[in-house]
Design a protein around this motif. Structure first.
Motif, PDB file in Angstrom:
ATOM      1  N   PHE A 115       0.822  -1.211   0.000  1.00 21.14           N
ATOM      2  CA  PHE A 115       0.000   0.000   0.000  1.00 21.14           C
ATOM      3  C   PHE A 115       0.858   1.264   0.000  1.00 21.14           C
ATOM      4  O   PHE A 115       0.376   2.345  -0.338  1.00 21.14           O
ATOM      5  CB  PHE A 115      -0.945  -0.022   1.194  1.00 21.14           C
ATOM      6  CG  PHE A 115      -1.956  -1.129   1.091  1.00 21.14           C
ATOM      7  CD1 PHE A 115      -3.154  -0.926   0.431  1.00 21.14           C
ATOM      8  CD2 PHE A 115      -1.697  -2.385   1.617  1.00 21.14           C
ATOM      9  CE1 PHE A 115      -4.087  -1.954   0.306  1.00 21.14           C
ATOM     10  CE2 PHE A 115      -2.613  -3.412   1.499  1.00 21.14           C
ATOM     11  CZ  PHE A 115      -3.812  -3.199   0.842  1.00 21.14           C
ATOM     12  N   LEU A 116       2.104   1.119   0.392  1.00 17.09           N
ATOM     13  CA  LEU A 116       3.151   2.112   0.189  1.00 17.09           C
ATOM     14  C   LEU A 116       4.381   1.345  -0.273  1.00 17.09           C
ATOM     15  O   LEU A 116       4.580   0.193   0.144  1.00 17.09           O
ATOM     16  CB  LEU A 116       3.468   2.872   1.484  1.00 17.09           C
ATOM     17  CG  LEU A 116       2.456   3.893   1.974  1.00 17.09           C
ATOM     18  CD1 LEU A 116       2.877   4.424   3.348  1.00 17.09           C
ATOM     19  CD2 LEU A 116       2.293   5.063   1.000  1.00 17.09           C
TER      20      LEU A 116
ATOM     21  N   GLU B 198       0.183   2.518   7.570  1.00 18.96           N
ATOM     22  CA  GLU B 198       0.889   3.782   7.364  1.00 18.96           C
ATOM     23  C   GLU B 198       0.209   4.617   6.291  1.00 18.96           C
ATOM     24  O   GLU B 198       0.150   5.848   6.391  1.00 18.96           O
ATOM     25  CB  GLU B 198       2.363   3.520   7.033  1.00 18.96           C
ATOM     26  CG  GLU B 198       3.122   2.922   8.204  1.00 18.96           C
ATOM     27  CD  GLU B 198       4.611   3.236   8.211  1.00 18.96           C
ATOM     28  OE1 GLU B 198       5.068   4.070   7.400  1.00 18.96           O
ATOM     29  OE2 GLU B 198       5.325   2.637   9.052  1.00 18.96           O
ATOM     30  N   LEU B 199      -0.318   3.976   5.256  1.00 18.95           N
ATOM     31  CA  LEU B 199      -1.073   4.724   4.240  1.00 18.95           C
ATOM     32  C   LEU B 199      -2.319   5.340   4.860  1.00 18.95           C
ATOM     33  O   LEU B 199      -2.627   6.511   4.615  1.00 18.95           O
ATOM     34  CB  LEU B 199      -1.458   3.807   3.081  1.00 18.95           C
ATOM     35  CG  LEU B 199      -2.354   4.454   2.015  1.00 18.95           C
ATOM     36  CD1 LEU B 199      -1.644   5.643   1.348  1.00 18.95           C
ATOM     37  CD2 LEU B 199      -2.805   3.426   0.979  1.00 18.95           C
ATOM     38  N   ALA B 200      -3.052   4.569   5.667  1.00 16.60           N
ATOM     39  CA  ALA B 200      -4.262   5.097   6.300  1.00 16.60           C
ATOM     40  C   ALA B 200      -3.929   6.284   7.198  1.00 16.60           C
ATOM     41  O   ALA B 200      -4.674   7.280   7.241  1.00 16.60           O
ATOM     42  CB  ALA B 200      -4.962   4.007   7.103  1.00 16.60           C
TER      43      ALA B 200
ATOM     44  N   ILE C  16      -9.423   0.333   1.210  1.00 16.24           N
ATOM     45  CA  ILE C  16      -8.388  -0.603   1.669  1.00 16.24           C
ATOM     46  C   ILE C  16      -8.769  -1.245   3.003  1.00 16.24           C
ATOM     47  O   ILE C  16      -7.965  -1.944   3.615  1.00 16.24           O
ATOM     48  CB  ILE C  16      -7.005   0.081   1.765  1.00 16.24           C
ATOM     49  CG1 ILE C  16      -6.981   1.151   2.861  1.00 16.24           C
ATOM     50  CG2 ILE C  16      -6.608   0.661   0.409  1.00 16.24           C
ATOM     51  CD1 ILE C  16      -5.603   1.763   3.103  1.00 16.24           C
ATOM     52  N   GLU C  17     -10.000  -0.975   3.430  1.00 16.82           N
ATOM     53  CA  GLU C  17     -10.574  -1.581   4.633  1.00 16.82           C
ATOM     54  C   GLU C  17      -9.758  -1.257   5.881  1.00 16.82           C
ATOM     55  O   GLU C  17      -9.512  -2.122   6.733  1.00 16.82           O
ATOM     56  CB  GLU C  17     -10.741  -3.092   4.444  1.00 16.82           C
ATOM     57  CG  GLU C  17     -11.672  -3.441   3.294  1.00 16.82           C
ATOM     58  CD  GLU C  17     -11.865  -4.947   3.122  1.00 16.82           C
ATOM     59  OE1 GLU C  17     -11.034  -5.725   3.642  1.00 16.82           O
ATOM     60  OE2 GLU C  17     -12.847  -5.332   2.467  1.00 16.82           O
ATOM     61  N   ALA C  18      -9.349  -0.006   5.958  1.00 15.19           N
ATOM     62  CA  ALA C  18      -8.639   0.475   7.149  1.00 15.19           C
ATOM     63  C   ALA C  18      -9.544   1.426   7.912  1.00 15.19           C
ATOM     64  O   ALA C  18     -10.593   1.858   7.414  1.00 15.19           O
ATOM     65  CB  ALA C  18      -7.346   1.179   6.740  1.00 15.19           C
ATOM     66  N   ARG C  19      -9.152   1.742   9.113  1.00 15.57           N
ATOM     67  CA  ARG C  19      -9.858   2.762   9.900  1.00 15.57           C
ATOM     68  C   ARG C  19      -9.059   4.057   9.870  1.00 15.57           C
ATOM     69  O   ARG C  19      -7.827   4.020   9.909  1.00 15.57           O
ATOM     70  CB  ARG C  19     -10.010   2.300  11.355  1.00 15.57           C
ATOM     71  CG  ARG C  19     -11.043   1.217  11.570  1.00 15.57           C
ATOM     72  CD  ARG C  19     -11.152   0.894  13.047  1.00 15.57           C
ATOM     73  NE  ARG C  19      -9.954   0.216  13.541  1.00 15.57           N
ATOM     74  CZ  ARG C  19      -9.434   0.407  14.746  1.00 15.57           C
ATOM     75  NH1 ARG C  19      -9.967   1.300  15.586  1.00 15.57           N
ATOM     76  NH2 ARG C  19      -8.351  -0.259  15.131  1.00 15.57           N
ATOM     77  N   PRO C  20      -9.735   5.181   9.798  1.00 16.49           N
ATOM     78  CA  PRO C  20      -8.991   6.446   9.825  1.00 16.49           C
ATOM     79  C   PRO C  20      -8.334   6.658  11.184  1.00 16.49           C
ATOM     80  O   PRO C  20      -8.802   6.142  12.198  1.00 16.49           O
ATOM     81  CB  PRO C  20     -10.069   7.501   9.556  1.00 16.49           C
ATOM     82  CG  PRO C  20     -11.352   6.861   9.971  1.00 16.49           C
ATOM     83  CD  PRO C  20     -11.194   5.392   9.695  1.00 16.49           C
ATOM     84  N   TYR C  21      -7.266   7.411  11.176  1.00 16.73           N
ATOM     85  CA  TYR C  21      -6.579   7.809  12.409  1.00 16.73           C
ATOM     86  C   TYR C  21      -7.101   9.206  12.751  1.00 16.73           C
ATOM     87  O   TYR C  21      -6.563  10.203  12.292  1.00 16.73           O
ATOM     88  CB  TYR C  21      -5.059   7.803  12.200  1.00 16.73           C
ATOM     89  CG  TYR C  21      -4.508   6.402  12.109  1.00 16.73           C
ATOM     90  CD1 TYR C  21      -3.942   5.783  13.222  1.00 16.73           C
ATOM     91  CD2 TYR C  21      -4.582   5.674  10.919  1.00 16.73           C
ATOM     92  CE1 TYR C  21      -3.442   4.484  13.143  1.00 16.73           C
ATOM     93  CE2 TYR C  21      -4.097   4.380  10.837  1.00 16.73           C
ATOM     94  CZ  TYR C  21      -3.531   3.790  11.947  1.00 16.73           C
ATOM     95  OH  TYR C  21      -3.050   2.501  11.874  1.00 16.73           O
ATOM     96  N   TRP C  22      -8.156   9.206  13.545  1.00 14.66           N
ATOM     97  CA  TRP C  22      -8.878  10.460  13.762  1.00 14.66           C
ATOM     98  C   TRP C  22      -8.528  11.051  15.120  1.00 14.66           C
ATOM     99  O   TRP C  22      -8.392  10.321  16.102  1.00 14.66           O
ATOM    100  CB  TRP C  22     -10.384  10.223  13.652  1.00 14.66           C
ATOM    101  CG  TRP C  22     -11.086  11.406  13.059  1.00 14.66           C
ATOM    102  CD1 TRP C  22     -12.099  12.129  13.619  1.00 14.66           C
ATOM    103  CD2 TRP C  22     -10.814  11.999  11.802  1.00 14.66           C
ATOM    104  NE1 TRP C  22     -12.465  13.144  12.771  1.00 14.66           N
ATOM    105  CE2 TRP C  22     -11.689  13.088  11.657  1.00 14.66           C
ATOM    106  CE3 TRP C  22      -9.894  11.735  10.775  1.00 14.66           C
ATOM    107  CZ2 TRP C  22     -11.688  13.911  10.536  1.00 14.66           C
ATOM    108  CZ3 TRP C  22      -9.893  12.539   9.659  1.00 14.66           C
ATOM    109  CH2 TRP C  22     -10.788  13.616   9.551  1.00 14.66           C
TER     110      TRP C  22
END
Length: 301
Positions: free
Chosen positions: A44-45, A73-75, A130-136
């Motif tokens: 993904f990177l 890391e992309l997310a 990409i089925e990730a969760r955001p880093y909010w």
């Protein structure tokens, strides 16, 4: 140059950017194939961009673990981009109150804001795809980010824009054609790089016009902000939660390894090189700032 002539020159530059926007802009809803399958073997990177690349910890990881870390890391990178572009749009909206709505400068500002809105949506859709969760950010961090809107004024409007745009842009340009990269990620990067080139030009031009007019107090304030930007930026890229979500046993130790990783630090310095040159050219990069950037890894030692 008189004020009227300076405004005319500024608007001619904005007109060129507007023309470029007409010729080369994208709508991520229709210009990205969100239904394209992800390649189960691709990253993904690119590996060399991942923060732990080249370390003993990286060498001990399986291909699946490396791929998962690249996904997290992309997310994180995309989430940070969304926060930043949200903040930038609020600052640009404030700047519009200080200009006439009939100027080409105002019209390009609005065009850039539209680009940034589409980028935020594009980044959000990619995180979801990409089925990730955001880093909010948690509520206290959201308050801090909102407070920055009041701090980033004058020359800092454009310095902040360049800090948020130039480093990511340099990294993306170096990696978007990597054969190990997911094609969907490469497509999103290409769209972002194309449109960010105009945004960077706009911010550089605005900073070049503002820098000679700065008071001693504004210059000192800007130098101080530039100095602290490096450790803040690096801390966002080495978010310890990425390592936890990637399943590493000791996320805090992984973060410390990343921050000491010579390869990661070289990547940071390469990405920041053009930005550092711009800041230095305008007298915004004092000895203390350069020392802090070196410690953070954003300048070579």
């Amino acid at each position: 140059m008189g004020n009227e002539a300076a405004l005319a020159t500024r608007d001619r530059f904005a007109d060129r950017l507007l023309t470029g926007s007409v010729k080369k802009s994208y709508d991520p809803v229709v210009d990205v194939d969100w239904d394209a399958p992800l390649d189960p073997e691709k990253m993904f990177l690119p590996p060399e961009v991942v923060s732990l690349y080249g370390t003993a910890l990286w060498e001990a990881m399986t291909p699946e673990q490396r791929r998962e870390l690249s996904r997290q890391e992309l997310a994180n990178l995309l989430s940070t981009g969304i926060w930043f572009e949200n903040l930038l749009n609020r600052i640009l909206l404030r700047e519009l109150m200080n200009d006439t709505p009939t100027s080409a400068w105002s019209h390009y500002t609005l065009t850039e804001m539209g680009d940034e809105c589409r980028h935020m949506m594009m980044f959000g859709k990619l995180i979801d795809r990409i089925e990730a969760r955001p880093y909010w950010p948690k509520p206290p961090a959201r308050l801090l980010i909102s407070a920055l809107e009041q701090v980033l004024r004058g020359s800092m409007t454009w310095v902040a824009a360049l800090v948020g745009e130039e480093i990511f842009d340099a990294q993306q340009r170096r990696t978007l054609d990597d054969p190990e990269l997911q094609p969907l990620v490469s497509r999103v990067m290409r769209i972002h790089v194309t449109e960010e080139a105009r945004h960077i030009g706009f911010a550089r031009d605005a900073l070049a016009r503002r820098a000679p007019e700065m008071s001693a107090a504004e210059l000192a304030f800007t130098k101080a902000c530039v100095a602290v930007a490096a450790p803040l930026f690096v801390s966002l890229l080495a978010n310890r939660h990425m390592y936890r979500r990637a399943g590493l046993d000791d996320p805090a130790a992984a973060r410390r390894t990343a921050l000491r990783n010579p390869h990661f630090r070289r990547n940071l310095a390469m990405g920041a090189a053009d930005l550092a040159a711009v800041l230095d050219r305008h007298g915004l990069f004092g000895p203390a700032g350069k020392a802090i950037w070196r410690v953070a890894g954003m300048l070579p030692r």
